[in-house]
Motif scaffolding. Structure first.
Motif, short mmCIF file in Angstrom:
data_model
loop_
_atom_site.label_atom_id
_atom_site.label_comp_id
_atom_site.label_asym_id
_atom_site.label_seq_id
_atom_site.Cartn_x
_atom_site.Cartn_y
_atom_site.Cartn_z
N ASN A 83 -2.38 -1.89 -7.43
CA ASN A 83 -3.46 -1.48 -6.53
C ASN A 83 -3.91 -0.09 -6.97
O ASN A 83 -3.18 0.88 -6.80
CB ASN A 83 -2.96 -1.46 -5.08
N ALA A 138 -9.67 -1.30 -3.64
CA ALA A 138 -10.21 -1.44 -2.28
C ALA A 138 -11.24 -0.36 -1.98
O ALA A 138 -11.34 0.11 -0.86
CB ALA A 138 -9.07 -1.37 -1.25
N SER A 171 -6.81 8.13 -4.03
CA SER A 171 -6.16 9.02 -3.04
C SER A 171 -7.16 9.94 -2.34
O SER A 171 -7.92 10.64 -2.99
CB SER A 171 -5.05 9.87 -3.68
N ALA A 226 0.87 -1.17 0.00
CA ALA A 226 0.00 0.00 0.00
C ALA A 226 0.91 1.23 0.00
O ALA A 226 2.04 1.16 0.50
CB ALA A 226 -0.90 -0.01 1.22
N ARG A 228 -13.37 11.90 -8.13
CA ARG A 228 -12.19 11.01 -8.15
C ARG A 228 -12.52 9.72 -8.90
O ARG A 228 -11.73 9.22 -9.69
CB ARG A 228 -11.77 10.65 -6.72
N HIS A 287 -14.89 13.42 -3.80
CA HIS A 287 -14.96 11.95 -3.84
C HIS A 287 -15.55 11.42 -5.16
O HIS A 287 -14.94 10.59 -5.85
CB HIS A 287 -15.78 11.49 -2.65
N ILE A 325 -11.99 8.39 4.23
CA ILE A 325 -12.51 7.04 4.03
C ILE A 325 -13.76 6.87 4.87
O ILE A 325 -13.73 7.04 6.09
CB ILE A 325 -11.47 5.97 4.43
N LEU A 369 -10.28 -5.73 -2.24
CA LEU A 369 -9.62 -5.84 -0.93
C LEU A 369 -10.40 -5.06 0.11
O LEU A 369 -10.95 -3.99 -0.20
CB LEU A 369 -8.22 -5.22 -1.02
C1 LIG Z 1 -6.54 -3.30 1.75
C2 LIG Z 1 -6.58 -1.83 1.47
C3 LIG Z 1 -5.49 -1.21 0.89
C4 LIG Z 1 -5.51 0.15 0.59
N1 LIG Z 1 -4.40 0.73 0.06
C5 LIG Z 1 -4.40 2.06 -0.17
C6 LIG Z 1 -3.24 2.70 -0.64
O1 LIG Z 1 -2.22 2.07 -0.84
N2 LIG Z 1 -3.29 4.04 -0.87
C7 LIG Z 1 -4.43 4.78 -0.69
O2 LIG Z 1 -4.43 5.98 -0.93
N3 LIG Z 1 -5.56 4.19 -0.24
C8 LIG Z 1 -5.57 2.86 0.04
N4 LIG Z 1 -6.69 2.27 0.52
C9 LIG Z 1 -7.94 3.05 0.61
C10 LIG Z 1 -8.87 2.67 -0.55
O3 LIG Z 1 -8.24 2.80 -1.80
C11 LIG Z 1 -10.16 3.49 -0.54
O4 LIG Z 1 -9.93 4.84 -0.83
C12 LIG Z 1 -10.85 3.42 0.78
O5 LIG Z 1 -11.08 2.08 1.11
C13 LIG Z 1 -12.14 4.22 0.81
O6 LIG Z 1 -13.00 3.85 -0.22
P1 LIG Z 1 -13.60 4.94 -1.17
O7 LIG Z 1 -12.46 5.51 -1.96
O8 LIG Z 1 -14.59 4.19 -2.04
O9 LIG Z 1 -14.26 5.97 -0.32
C14 LIG Z 1 -6.69 0.92 0.86
C15 LIG Z 1 -7.77 0.30 1.46
C16 LIG Z 1 -7.73 -1.06 1.79
C17 LIG Z 1 -8.94 -1.69 2.43
#
Ligand SMILES: Cc1cc2nc3c(=O)[nH]c(=O)nc-3n(C[C@H](O)[C@H](O)[C@H](O)COP(=O)(O)O)c2cc1C
Length: 444
Positions: free
Chosen positions: A135, A227, A139, A59, A158, A155, A338, A245
Protein backbone atom coordinates in the motif's frame (compact mmCIF):
# COMPACT_ATOMS: atom_id res chain seq x y z
CA UNK A 1 -16.70 -17.09 -15.75
CA UNK A 2 -19.01 -14.31 -14.60
CA UNK A 3 -17.61 -11.27 -12.83
CA UNK A 4 -16.22 -12.16 -9.41
CA UNK A 5 -16.03 -10.12 -6.22
CA UNK A 6 -12.68 -9.50 -4.52
CA UNK A 7 -12.40 -9.42 -0.74
CA UNK A 8 -9.57 -8.52 1.61
CA UNK A 9 -9.38 -8.43 5.38
CA UNK A 10 -8.37 -4.96 6.54
CA UNK A 11 -7.05 -3.60 9.84
CA UNK A 12 -4.20 -1.87 11.62
CA UNK A 13 -1.73 -3.49 13.97
CA UNK A 14 -2.92 -1.50 16.97
CA UNK A 15 -5.44 -1.92 19.82
CA UNK A 16 -8.27 -0.67 17.57
CA UNK A 17 -8.41 0.06 13.87
CA UNK A 18 -11.38 1.76 12.21
CA UNK A 19 -13.70 2.02 15.19
CA UNK A 20 -12.55 4.12 18.14
CA UNK A 21 -12.88 2.17 21.39
CA UNK A 22 -13.60 -1.26 19.86
CA UNK A 23 -10.71 -2.67 21.92
CA UNK A 24 -12.96 -2.29 24.97
CA UNK A 25 -15.45 -4.86 23.69
CA UNK A 26 -15.14 -7.98 25.91
CA UNK A 27 -14.66 -10.20 22.84
CA UNK A 28 -11.81 -8.07 21.43
CA UNK A 29 -8.65 -10.17 21.42
CA UNK A 30 -9.90 -12.24 24.34
CA UNK A 31 -8.09 -13.39 27.46
CA UNK A 32 -5.54 -15.58 25.67
CA UNK A 33 -4.56 -13.17 22.90
CA UNK A 34 -3.02 -9.75 22.91
CA UNK A 35 -3.46 -7.37 19.96
CA UNK A 36 0.34 -7.00 19.78
CA UNK A 37 1.20 -10.71 19.65
CA UNK A 38 1.25 -12.83 16.49
CA UNK A 39 -1.52 -15.25 17.52
CA UNK A 40 -4.46 -12.96 16.81
CA UNK A 41 -3.08 -12.07 13.36
CA UNK A 42 -2.21 -15.64 12.49
CA UNK A 43 -5.74 -16.68 13.34
CA UNK A 44 -7.18 -13.84 11.26
CA UNK A 45 -4.93 -14.82 8.33
CA UNK A 46 -6.12 -18.43 8.60
CA UNK A 47 -9.76 -17.30 8.77
CA UNK A 48 -9.34 -15.10 5.69
CA UNK A 49 -7.63 -17.93 3.81
CA UNK A 50 -10.31 -20.43 4.81
CA UNK A 51 -12.79 -17.96 3.31
CA UNK A 52 -10.65 -17.88 0.12
CA UNK A 53 -10.27 -14.13 0.48
CA UNK A 54 -7.78 -12.42 -1.81
CA UNK A 55 -5.62 -11.07 0.96
CA UNK A 56 -5.19 -9.30 4.26
CA UNK A 57 -4.22 -5.64 4.31
CA UNK A 58 -2.51 -3.55 7.02
CA UNK A 59 -2.88 0.20 6.97
CA UNK A 60 -0.02 1.89 8.85
CA UNK A 61 0.54 5.30 10.38
CA UNK A 62 3.92 6.20 11.80
CA UNK A 63 3.07 8.40 14.80
CA UNK A 64 0.23 9.08 17.26
CA UNK A 65 -2.46 11.56 16.23
CA UNK A 66 -1.68 14.80 18.05
CA UNK A 67 -3.53 17.58 16.26
CA UNK A 68 -6.65 17.68 18.49
CA UNK A 69 -5.89 20.13 21.29
CA UNK A 70 -2.25 19.81 20.26
CA UNK A 71 -2.03 16.65 22.37
CA UNK A 72 -1.54 12.93 21.93
CA UNK A 73 -3.43 12.19 25.20
CA UNK A 74 -6.79 11.13 23.62
CA UNK A 75 -4.95 8.91 21.13
CA UNK A 76 -3.07 7.17 23.93
CA UNK A 77 -6.05 6.94 26.24
CA UNK A 78 -8.11 5.19 23.57
CA UNK A 79 -5.37 3.31 21.69
CA UNK A 80 -6.50 4.96 18.44
CA UNK A 81 -4.56 3.35 15.60
CA UNK A 82 -1.56 3.56 17.92
CA UNK A 83 0.90 2.08 18.95
CA UNK A 84 2.09 1.25 15.48
CA UNK A 85 4.56 -1.64 15.33
CA UNK A 86 6.08 -2.53 11.96
CA UNK A 87 3.54 -4.65 10.04
CA UNK A 88 6.23 -5.61 7.48
CA UNK A 89 7.78 -7.75 10.21
CA UNK A 90 4.47 -9.41 11.03
CA UNK A 91 3.66 -10.51 7.47
CA UNK A 92 6.13 -13.46 7.44
CA UNK A 93 4.53 -14.83 10.62
CA UNK A 94 1.13 -14.71 8.92
CA UNK A 95 2.64 -16.20 5.75
CA UNK A 96 4.06 -19.11 7.74
CA UNK A 97 0.57 -20.32 8.73
CA UNK A 98 -1.08 -19.81 5.32
CA UNK A 99 -0.39 -20.90 1.74
CA UNK A 100 -2.37 -18.71 -0.63
CA UNK A 101 -3.54 -15.55 1.12
CA UNK A 102 -2.13 -12.26 -0.20
CA UNK A 103 -0.46 -10.13 2.49
CA UNK A 104 -0.23 -6.36 2.25
CA UNK A 105 1.68 -3.81 4.28
CA UNK A 106 1.77 -0.07 3.92
CA UNK A 107 5.08 1.69 3.36
CA UNK A 108 5.47 5.44 3.05
CA UNK A 109 7.29 7.01 0.11
CA UNK A 110 8.18 10.00 2.26
CA UNK A 111 10.27 8.32 4.94
CA UNK A 112 12.10 5.44 3.25
CA UNK A 113 14.50 5.42 0.31
CA UNK A 114 13.15 3.49 -2.72
CA UNK A 115 16.16 1.18 -2.70
CA UNK A 116 15.24 0.06 0.84
CA UNK A 117 11.59 -0.42 -0.19
CA UNK A 118 12.59 -2.64 -3.12
CA UNK A 119 14.83 -4.67 -0.85
CA UNK A 120 12.08 -5.21 1.72
CA UNK A 121 9.25 -6.03 -0.67
CA UNK A 122 11.33 -8.31 -2.90
CA UNK A 123 12.53 -10.16 0.20
CA UNK A 124 8.94 -10.57 1.37
CA UNK A 125 7.81 -11.69 -2.08
CA UNK A 126 10.45 -14.46 -1.98
CA UNK A 127 9.54 -15.43 1.59
CA UNK A 128 5.81 -15.59 0.80
CA UNK A 129 6.32 -17.26 -2.61
CA UNK A 130 4.61 -14.42 -4.44
CA UNK A 131 1.96 -13.25 -2.03
CA UNK A 132 3.02 -9.76 -1.06
CA UNK A 133 1.38 -6.40 -1.72
CA UNK A 134 2.37 -2.79 -1.01
CA UNK A 135 0.00 0.00 0.00
CA UNK A 136 1.85 3.06 -1.28
CA UNK A 137 1.19 6.12 0.89
CA UNK A 138 2.79 9.54 0.93
CA UNK A 139 1.93 10.21 4.66
CA UNK A 140 -0.04 13.24 5.77
CA UNK A 141 0.58 13.67 9.50
CA UNK A 142 2.74 16.52 10.86
CA UNK A 143 3.90 14.27 13.71
CA UNK A 144 5.16 11.67 11.26
CA UNK A 145 7.35 14.35 9.69
CA UNK A 146 8.55 15.69 13.04
CA UNK A 147 9.47 12.20 14.26
CA UNK A 148 11.69 11.79 11.20
CA UNK A 149 13.31 15.18 11.78
CA UNK A 150 11.54 16.75 8.81
CA UNK A 151 9.11 19.58 8.16
CA UNK A 152 5.79 18.35 6.72
CA UNK A 153 6.18 17.89 2.97
CA UNK A 154 3.54 19.94 1.09
CA UNK A 155 0.81 17.85 -0.53
CA UNK A 156 1.75 18.41 -4.20
CA UNK A 157 5.43 17.80 -3.49
CA UNK A 158 4.61 14.51 -1.73
CA UNK A 159 3.14 13.19 -4.96
CA UNK A 160 6.02 14.58 -7.11
CA UNK A 161 8.41 12.71 -4.82
CA UNK A 162 6.24 9.61 -5.02
CA UNK A 163 6.40 9.71 -8.85
CA UNK A 164 10.19 9.56 -8.77
CA UNK A 165 9.97 6.93 -6.08
CA UNK A 166 7.90 4.55 -8.19
CA UNK A 167 10.04 5.22 -11.24
CA UNK A 168 13.15 4.15 -9.29
CA UNK A 169 11.45 1.10 -7.82
CA UNK A 170 10.40 -0.14 -11.26
CA UNK A 171 13.82 0.56 -12.76
CA UNK A 172 15.36 -1.51 -9.95
CA UNK A 173 12.84 -4.34 -10.38
CA UNK A 174 13.70 -4.34 -14.09
CA UNK A 175 17.46 -4.25 -13.48
CA UNK A 176 17.55 -8.06 -13.49
CA UNK A 177 16.23 -10.02 -16.45
CA UNK A 178 13.72 -12.68 -15.42
CA UNK A 179 16.21 -15.44 -16.38
CA UNK A 180 19.32 -13.79 -14.88
CA UNK A 181 19.66 -16.44 -12.19
CA UNK A 182 21.04 -19.56 -13.90
CA UNK A 183 22.07 -21.62 -10.89
CA UNK A 184 24.20 -23.72 -13.25
CA UNK A 185 26.54 -25.77 -11.08
CA UNK A 186 28.28 -27.36 -14.05
CA UNK A 187 29.23 -24.10 -15.78
CA UNK A 188 29.82 -22.36 -12.44
CA UNK A 189 27.35 -19.58 -13.24
CA UNK A 190 24.99 -18.58 -10.45
CA UNK A 191 23.77 -15.39 -12.19
CA UNK A 192 24.57 -14.24 -15.72
CA UNK A 193 26.24 -10.81 -15.33
CA UNK A 194 25.01 -9.80 -18.81
CA UNK A 195 21.45 -10.04 -17.52
CA UNK A 196 21.86 -7.68 -14.57
CA UNK A 197 22.37 -3.93 -15.08
CA UNK A 198 23.01 -0.90 -12.91
CA UNK A 199 20.45 1.87 -13.05
CA UNK A 200 21.45 5.52 -12.86
CA UNK A 201 18.57 7.70 -11.68
CA UNK A 202 19.13 11.39 -11.00
CA UNK A 203 15.89 13.14 -10.07
CA UNK A 204 14.74 16.28 -8.30
CA UNK A 205 14.37 14.44 -4.98
CA UNK A 206 16.14 11.10 -5.27
CA UNK A 207 19.27 9.62 -6.73
CA UNK A 208 19.87 5.94 -7.11
CA UNK A 209 22.75 4.14 -8.76
CA UNK A 210 22.98 0.39 -8.64
CA UNK A 211 21.09 -2.78 -9.23
CA UNK A 212 18.23 -4.32 -7.25
CA UNK A 213 19.70 -5.95 -4.13
CA UNK A 214 17.41 -8.98 -4.41
CA UNK A 215 17.03 -11.31 -7.40
CA UNK A 216 13.67 -11.37 -9.25
CA UNK A 217 10.91 -12.59 -6.95
CA UNK A 218 7.90 -14.72 -7.94
CA UNK A 219 5.66 -11.72 -8.69
CA UNK A 220 8.50 -9.55 -10.08
CA UNK A 221 7.23 -6.77 -7.81
CA UNK A 222 4.51 -6.57 -5.12
CA UNK A 223 0.87 -5.99 -6.01
CA UNK A 224 0.52 -2.21 -5.72
CA UNK A 225 -2.35 -0.62 -3.78
CA UNK A 226 -3.01 3.08 -3.41
CA UNK A 227 -5.73 5.22 -1.87
CA UNK A 228 -5.14 8.77 -3.04
CA UNK A 229 -8.22 10.92 -2.64
CA UNK A 230 -7.13 14.27 -4.11
CA UNK A 231 -6.75 14.89 -7.86
CA UNK A 232 -2.99 14.36 -7.65
CA UNK A 233 -3.47 11.29 -5.46
CA UNK A 234 -6.06 9.73 -7.76
CA UNK A 235 -3.89 10.32 -10.84
CA UNK A 236 -0.91 8.77 -9.08
CA UNK A 237 -3.06 5.80 -8.11
CA UNK A 238 -4.49 5.41 -11.64
CA UNK A 239 -1.00 5.40 -13.12
CA UNK A 240 0.86 3.06 -10.78
CA UNK A 241 -1.55 0.78 -8.93
CA UNK A 242 -3.10 -2.60 -9.44
CA UNK A 243 -5.92 -1.65 -7.09
CA UNK A 244 -7.43 1.66 -5.96
CA UNK A 245 -8.88 1.85 -2.45
CA UNK A 246 -11.44 4.23 -1.09
CA UNK A 247 -13.88 4.92 1.72
CA UNK A 248 -17.25 5.99 0.30
CA UNK A 249 -20.36 6.21 2.44
CA UNK A 250 -22.90 4.94 -0.06
CA UNK A 251 -23.31 3.31 -3.42
CA UNK A 252 -23.89 6.58 -5.31
CA UNK A 253 -20.51 7.85 -4.17
CA UNK A 254 -18.89 4.46 -4.86
CA UNK A 255 -20.19 4.54 -8.43
CA UNK A 256 -18.88 8.08 -8.95
CA UNK A 257 -15.48 6.98 -7.64
CA UNK A 258 -15.38 3.96 -9.98
CA UNK A 259 -16.22 6.13 -12.98
CA UNK A 260 -13.65 8.75 -12.04
CA UNK A 261 -10.88 6.18 -11.53
CA UNK A 262 -11.71 4.42 -14.80
CA UNK A 263 -11.45 7.75 -16.65
CA UNK A 264 -8.13 8.51 -14.99
CA UNK A 265 -6.78 5.02 -15.75
CA UNK A 266 -7.80 5.39 -19.40
CA UNK A 267 -5.79 8.63 -19.60
CA UNK A 268 -2.73 6.50 -18.75
CA UNK A 269 -3.66 3.96 -21.41
CA UNK A 270 -4.96 1.46 -18.88
CA UNK A 271 -8.21 -0.49 -19.13
CA UNK A 272 -10.65 -0.40 -16.24
CA UNK A 273 -9.85 -4.04 -15.39
CA UNK A 274 -6.17 -3.23 -14.90
CA UNK A 275 -7.13 -1.03 -11.95
CA UNK A 276 -9.36 -2.78 -9.44
CA UNK A 277 -11.56 -0.50 -7.32
CA UNK A 278 -12.21 -1.62 -3.74
CA UNK A 279 -14.19 -0.02 -0.90
CA UNK A 280 -13.90 -0.27 2.87
CA UNK A 281 -16.89 -1.82 4.69
CA UNK A 282 -17.47 -2.62 8.35
CA UNK A 283 -19.72 -5.70 8.70
CA UNK A 284 -21.55 -6.37 11.97
CA UNK A 285 -23.19 -9.78 11.80
CA UNK A 286 -25.81 -11.29 14.13
CA UNK A 287 -27.92 -14.43 14.21
CA UNK A 288 -30.98 -12.22 13.89
CA UNK A 289 -31.25 -8.63 12.69
CA UNK A 290 -32.17 -7.57 16.22
CA UNK A 291 -29.01 -9.19 17.60
CA UNK A 292 -26.86 -7.49 14.96
CA UNK A 293 -28.42 -4.08 15.73
CA UNK A 294 -27.83 -4.65 19.45
CA UNK A 295 -24.21 -5.50 18.72
CA UNK A 296 -23.87 -2.37 16.58
CA UNK A 297 -25.43 -0.17 19.28
CA UNK A 298 -23.13 -1.56 21.94
CA UNK A 299 -20.04 -1.15 19.76
CA UNK A 300 -21.03 2.38 18.80
CA UNK A 301 -21.55 3.21 22.49
CA UNK A 302 -17.86 2.47 23.10
CA UNK A 303 -16.83 5.25 20.69
CA UNK A 304 -15.61 8.10 22.88
CA UNK A 305 -16.30 11.71 21.81
CA UNK A 306 -12.73 12.85 22.48
CA UNK A 307 -11.27 9.84 20.69
CA UNK A 308 -13.41 10.53 17.63
CA UNK A 309 -12.34 14.17 17.57
CA UNK A 310 -8.70 13.09 17.91
CA UNK A 311 -9.03 10.71 14.95
CA UNK A 312 -10.89 13.25 12.84
CA UNK A 313 -8.42 16.03 13.69
CA UNK A 314 -5.56 13.62 12.97
CA UNK A 315 -6.88 12.69 9.54
CA UNK A 316 -7.79 16.24 8.52
CA UNK A 317 -4.72 17.80 10.24
CA UNK A 318 -7.22 20.39 11.53
CA UNK A 319 -7.68 21.06 15.25
CA UNK A 320 -11.39 20.71 15.99
CA UNK A 321 -10.83 21.71 19.64
CA UNK A 322 -10.80 25.33 18.51
CA UNK A 323 -14.47 25.09 17.43
CA UNK A 324 -17.76 25.13 19.33
CA UNK A 325 -18.55 21.42 19.18
CA UNK A 326 -22.28 22.00 19.55
CA UNK A 327 -22.42 24.30 16.54
CA UNK A 328 -23.86 22.89 13.29
CA UNK A 329 -21.39 20.90 11.20
CA UNK A 330 -20.65 23.13 8.23
CA UNK A 331 -18.08 23.13 5.49
CA UNK A 332 -14.60 24.26 6.61
CA UNK A 333 -12.35 25.19 3.68
CA UNK A 334 -8.65 24.37 3.27
CA UNK A 335 -8.07 21.48 5.63
CA UNK A 336 -4.42 20.56 5.36
CA UNK A 337 -4.72 16.77 5.83
CA UNK A 338 -6.87 14.25 3.96
CA UNK A 339 -9.21 16.32 1.85
CA UNK A 340 -12.87 15.63 1.47
CA UNK A 341 -13.35 13.96 4.87
CA UNK A 342 -15.11 16.82 6.58
CA UNK A 343 -17.23 17.47 3.47
CA UNK A 344 -18.31 13.84 3.66
CA UNK A 345 -19.13 14.22 7.36
CA UNK A 346 -21.21 17.34 6.79
CA UNK A 347 -23.05 15.60 3.95
CA UNK A 348 -24.29 13.04 6.50
CA UNK A 349 -27.04 15.58 7.16
CA UNK A 350 -28.32 14.78 3.66
CA UNK A 351 -28.64 11.15 4.72
CA UNK A 352 -31.37 11.69 7.28
CA UNK A 353 -29.30 12.99 10.18
CA UNK A 354 -30.85 16.42 10.67
CA UNK A 355 -29.06 19.27 12.40
CA UNK A 356 -25.82 17.41 12.80
CA UNK A 357 -23.48 19.15 15.25
CA UNK A 358 -19.72 19.02 14.94
CA UNK A 359 -19.62 16.66 17.91
CA UNK A 360 -22.15 14.30 16.27
CA UNK A 361 -20.32 14.46 12.95
CA UNK A 362 -17.08 13.53 14.69
CA UNK A 363 -18.82 10.68 16.46
CA UNK A 364 -20.05 9.24 13.17
CA UNK A 365 -16.47 9.46 11.93
CA UNK A 366 -15.15 7.61 15.00
CA UNK A 367 -17.57 4.73 14.42
CA UNK A 368 -16.30 3.63 11.04
CA UNK A 369 -14.14 6.36 9.46
CA UNK A 370 -17.24 6.81 7.22
CA UNK A 371 -17.19 3.30 5.83
CA UNK A 372 -20.70 1.83 5.59
CA UNK A 373 -21.56 -0.26 8.64
CA UNK A 374 -23.18 -3.29 7.02
CA UNK A 375 -25.40 -4.70 9.75
CA UNK A 376 -27.71 -7.69 9.87
CA UNK A 377 -28.01 -11.44 9.50
CA UNK A 378 -25.38 -13.16 7.32
CA UNK A 379 -27.93 -13.16 4.47
CA UNK A 380 -28.64 -9.44 4.88
CA UNK A 381 -24.93 -8.58 4.99
CA UNK A 382 -24.19 -10.71 1.91
CA UNK A 383 -27.18 -9.22 0.03
CA UNK A 384 -26.05 -5.68 0.80
CA UNK A 385 -22.49 -6.40 -0.32
CA UNK A 386 -23.73 -7.92 -3.57
CA UNK A 387 -26.04 -4.98 -4.17
CA UNK A 388 -23.27 -2.39 -3.55
CA UNK A 389 -20.87 -4.37 -5.72
CA UNK A 390 -23.29 -4.72 -8.62
CA UNK A 391 -24.61 -1.16 -8.55
CA UNK A 392 -21.28 0.60 -8.04
CA UNK A 393 -19.39 -1.38 -10.67
CA UNK A 394 -16.55 -1.69 -8.13
CA UNK A 395 -14.50 -4.86 -7.80
CA UNK A 396 -14.88 -5.63 -4.13
CA UNK A 397 -14.33 -4.71 -0.51
CA UNK A 398 -11.82 -4.21 2.26
CA UNK A 399 -13.49 -5.87 5.21
CA UNK A 400 -12.68 -4.32 8.60
CA UNK A 401 -14.16 -6.11 11.59
CA UNK A 402 -14.28 -4.09 14.83
CA UNK A 403 -14.04 -7.23 16.99
CA UNK A 404 -10.85 -9.12 16.26
CA UNK A 405 -10.29 -11.95 15.63
CA UNK A 406 -13.86 -13.28 15.95
CA UNK A 407 -15.35 -10.81 13.44
CA UNK A 408 -13.24 -12.38 10.68
CA UNK A 409 -14.23 -15.89 11.78
CA UNK A 410 -17.90 -14.92 11.56
CA UNK A 411 -17.47 -13.24 8.20
CA UNK A 412 -15.70 -16.30 6.78
CA UNK A 413 -18.02 -18.91 8.24
CA UNK A 414 -21.35 -17.12 7.90
CA UNK A 415 -21.20 -14.50 5.11
CA UNK A 416 -18.74 -15.91 2.56
CA UNK A 417 -20.64 -19.20 2.01
CA UNK A 418 -23.66 -17.10 0.95
CA UNK A 419 -21.53 -15.12 -1.50
CA UNK A 420 -20.15 -18.40 -2.84
CA UNK A 421 -23.61 -19.88 -3.22
CA UNK A 422 -24.64 -16.78 -5.15
CA UNK A 423 -21.66 -17.53 -7.45
CA UNK A 424 -20.15 -14.08 -6.97
CA UNK A 425 -17.14 -15.24 -4.94
CA UNK A 426 -14.60 -18.02 -5.53
CA UNK A 427 -14.88 -21.37 -3.78
CA UNK A 428 -11.23 -22.20 -4.42
CA UNK A 429 -8.11 -20.28 -5.31
CA UNK A 430 -7.22 -20.88 -8.95
CA UNK A 431 -3.67 -19.52 -8.79
CA UNK A 432 -0.82 -19.37 -6.33
CA UNK A 433 0.22 -15.71 -6.27
CA UNK A 434 -1.61 -12.67 -4.94
CA UNK A 435 -1.61 -11.18 -8.44
CA UNK A 436 -3.32 -14.37 -9.67
CA UNK A 437 -6.13 -13.90 -7.15
CA UNK A 438 -6.72 -10.34 -8.32
CA UNK A 439 -6.52 -11.40 -11.99
CA UNK A 440 -3.83 -8.80 -12.50
CA UNK A 441 -0.94 -9.07 -14.92
CA UNK A 442 2.30 -7.43 -13.95
CA UNK A 443 2.91 -3.82 -15.00
CA UNK A 444 6.63 -4.58 -14.90
C1 LIG B 1 -8.41 2.30 2.31
C2 LIG B 1 -7.43 3.36 2.71
C3 LIG B 1 -6.25 3.00 3.34
C4 LIG B 1 -5.31 3.97 3.70
N1 LIG B 1 -4.18 3.58 4.36
C5 LIG B 1 -3.29 4.52 4.75
C6 LIG B 1 -2.17 4.15 5.51
O1 LIG B 1 -1.97 2.99 5.81
N2 LIG B 1 -1.29 5.12 5.88
C7 LIG B 1 -1.47 6.44 5.53
O2 LIG B 1 -0.64 7.28 5.87
N3 LIG B 1 -2.55 6.82 4.81
C8 LIG B 1 -3.47 5.90 4.43
N4 LIG B 1 -4.57 6.28 3.73
C9 LIG B 1 -4.68 7.67 3.27
C10 LIG B 1 -4.36 7.75 1.78
O3 LIG B 1 -3.11 7.19 1.48
C11 LIG B 1 -4.41 9.19 1.26
O4 LIG B 1 -3.38 9.98 1.78
C12 LIG B 1 -5.72 9.84 1.58
O5 LIG B 1 -6.76 9.07 1.08
C13 LIG B 1 -5.80 11.27 1.06
O6 LIG B 1 -5.53 11.34 -0.30
P1 LIG B 1 -4.45 12.34 -0.85
O7 LIG B 1 -3.12 11.87 -0.34
O8 LIG B 1 -4.56 12.23 -2.35
O9 LIG B 1 -4.80 13.70 -0.34
C14 LIG B 1 -5.55 5.34 3.39
C15 LIG B 1 -6.74 5.70 2.78
C16 LIG B 1 -7.69 4.74 2.45
C17 LIG B 1 -8.97 5.17 1.78
Amino acid sequence: MSRQMHLMGFSLWSPSAHMVGSWRHPASHGPDMDWSGPEVWQRIAQDCERGRMDGFFFAVGLAPYGVYGDSIAPTLRDGIQFPTPDAMLLLPMMAAVTERLGLVSTLSTTYNHPYAAVRQFSTLDHLTKGRVGWNVVTSFQPREAAAHGMDPVPHAERYRRAEEYMEICHQLWNSWDADAVQNDRERGVWADPDKVRDIDFQGEFYRCQGTAPVSPSPQHHPVIFQAGGSGDGRDFCAKWSDAALSFQMNVVQMKAYVEDMNTRAAAFGRGSDALKKMFGVQPIVGVSEAEAREKQDYLNSLVSPDGSLALLSGHTAFDFSALDLDAPAEEIPDMPGIRGIWGAVTSLADHGLDRLTIREGARAYGQSVLMPQVVGTPQQVADELISMWETSGGDGFLVTCPIRPSGYTEFTDLVIPILQKAKVFREEYTGTTFRDHLNQTSLG
